[in-house]
Design a protein around this motif. Structure first.
Motif, mmCIF file in Angstrom:
data_model
loop_
_atom_site.group_PDB
_atom_site.id
_atom_site.type_symbol
_atom_site.label_atom_id
_atom_site.label_comp_id
_atom_site.label_asym_id
_atom_site.label_seq_id
_atom_site.Cartn_x
_atom_site.Cartn_y
_atom_site.Cartn_z
ATOM 1 N N HIS A 106 2.424 6.023 -4.806
ATOM 2 C CA HIS A 106 2.046 6.222 -6.340
ATOM 3 C C HIS A 106 1.158 6.994 -6.455
ATOM 4 O O HIS A 106 -0.117 7.156 -5.492
ATOM 5 C CB HIS A 106 1.758 4.679 -7.041
ATOM 6 N N LEU A 107 1.018 8.191 -7.109
ATOM 7 C CA LEU A 107 0.106 9.215 -7.322
ATOM 8 C C LEU A 107 -1.045 8.833 -7.692
ATOM 9 O O LEU A 107 -1.459 7.911 -8.579
ATOM 10 C CB LEU A 107 0.756 10.176 -8.414
ATOM 11 N N GLY A 108 -2.484 9.284 -7.247
ATOM 12 C CA GLY A 108 -3.439 8.856 -7.169
ATOM 13 C C GLY A 108 -4.118 7.603 -6.820
ATOM 14 O O GLY A 108 -4.949 7.341 -6.728
ATOM 15 N N ARG A 109 -3.239 6.954 -5.997
ATOM 16 C CA ARG A 109 -3.367 5.649 -5.346
ATOM 17 C C ARG A 109 -3.629 5.918 -3.901
ATOM 18 O O ARG A 109 -3.062 6.801 -3.309
ATOM 19 C CB ARG A 109 -2.384 4.431 -5.563
ATOM 20 N N GLU A 110 -4.287 4.896 -3.298
ATOM 21 C CA GLU A 110 -4.596 4.833 -1.941
ATOM 22 C C GLU A 110 -3.272 4.414 -1.246
ATOM 23 O O GLU A 110 -2.641 3.398 -1.647
ATOM 24 C CB GLU A 110 -5.539 4.151 -1.382
ATOM 25 N N SER A 111 -2.703 4.929 0.066
ATOM 26 C CA SER A 111 -1.472 4.722 0.684
ATOM 27 C C SER A 111 -1.951 4.668 2.051
ATOM 28 O O SER A 111 -2.872 5.375 2.743
ATOM 29 C CB SER A 111 -0.512 5.706 0.384
ATOM 30 N N ARG A 112 -1.278 3.674 2.867
ATOM 31 C CA ARG A 112 -1.647 3.755 4.319
ATOM 32 C C ARG A 112 -0.145 3.673 4.781
ATOM 33 O O ARG A 112 0.690 2.838 4.796
ATOM 34 C CB ARG A 112 -2.256 2.458 4.788
ATOM 35 N N LEU A 113 0.156 4.522 5.932
ATOM 36 C CA LEU A 113 1.366 4.710 6.525
ATOM 37 C C LEU A 113 1.341 4.733 8.082
ATOM 38 O O LEU A 113 0.206 5.071 8.664
ATOM 39 C CB LEU A 113 1.979 6.167 6.263
ATOM 40 N N SER A 114 2.217 4.248 8.657
ATOM 41 C CA SER A 114 2.383 4.169 10.188
ATOM 42 C C SER A 114 3.095 5.393 10.497
ATOM 43 O O SER A 114 3.950 5.662 9.808
ATOM 44 C CB SER A 114 3.125 2.926 10.851
ATOM 45 N N THR A 115 2.449 6.163 11.344
ATOM 46 C CA THR A 115 2.885 7.632 11.681
ATOM 47 C C THR A 115 3.269 8.116 12.986
ATOM 48 O O THR A 115 2.923 7.471 13.877
ATOM 49 C CB THR A 115 1.827 8.775 10.924
ATOM 50 N N SER A 116 4.078 9.173 13.076
ATOM 51 C CA SER A 116 4.427 9.593 14.333
ATOM 52 C C SER A 116 4.521 11.225 14.334
ATOM 53 O O SER A 116 5.089 11.520 13.164
ATOM 54 C CB SER A 116 5.878 9.299 14.640
#
Length: 203
Positions: free
Chosen positions: A39-49
């Protein structure tokens, strides 16, 4: 290796998001479902590669560590690169992908664009002993629907996303037409239309 990423979402596309971390906007390639959850403007946490090539650094992001681990695992199979691995997780959720490999379900695996019968058999052969069969394949819950978008506004980006995942333009258009004919304005947003089209192509 960048394993996780936390920051403010500055852009959401159908297959990517831009997350600002420490004043730097990072483009993260995702599955449509992961992008739709941002969501725009919200914090996001992603697992990444992070995929490193001679001429590029490409970051892929996932909603769960399991998705990321599967993304990396399937790339150990000959002929499977990041784009095809991402397409697998766009078409099949982690539980369904694990089940298909563990049970040798070649038919399900070939629903992914770019995977033929031989490729599916190779996936089963090389990964069956490395992948755990889930106890049950879950389904996602309902989410709140956004305001309806005009059909033309929905169709173009969905077609581009499907082509980007490996289907040709004719297949993409046919899937979109089938979904709109069947569900009409029940599919009122671009992410909803994309998800429904992916299900249509997976039939």
């Amino acid at each position: 290796m960048i394993s996780t990423l936390t920051g403010t979402v500055h852009h959401v596309g159908l297959d990517r998001v831009v997350v600002e971390v420490g004043g730097v906007g990072l483009t993260v390639h995702t599955t449509p479902s992961t992008a739709a959850a941002a969501h725009l403007g919200r914090e996001s946490r992603l697992s990444t590669s992070l995929v490193v090539r001679e001429d590029s650094l490409t970051l892929f992001g996932f909603g769960t560590p399991e998705e990321r681990d599967l993304f990396e695992l399937v790339q150990t199979v000959s002929g499977v690169g990041p784009r095809l691995a991402l397409a697998m997780l766009a078409v099949l959720d982690p539980a369904s992908l694990r089940l298909a490999v563990a049970s040798g379900d070649v038919r399900t695996l070939t629903k992914v664009p770019g995977i033929g019968k031989k490729g599916a058999e190779r996936l089963v052969l090389e990964l069956r002993d490395k992948i755990a069969e889930p106890e049950a394949v879950g389904t996602g819950g309902d989410v709140a629907r956004p305001t309806a978008a005009p059909e033309a506004t929905r169709r173009d980006p969905v077609r581009e996303a499907l082509v980007g995942l490996g289907w040709n333009a004719r297949q993409a258009e046919s899937a979109i037409d089938a979904v709109l004919a069947r569900e009409g304005d029940d599919v009122i947003s671009v992410p909803a239309l994309l998800k429904a089209s992916l299900r249509e192509l997976g039939r």
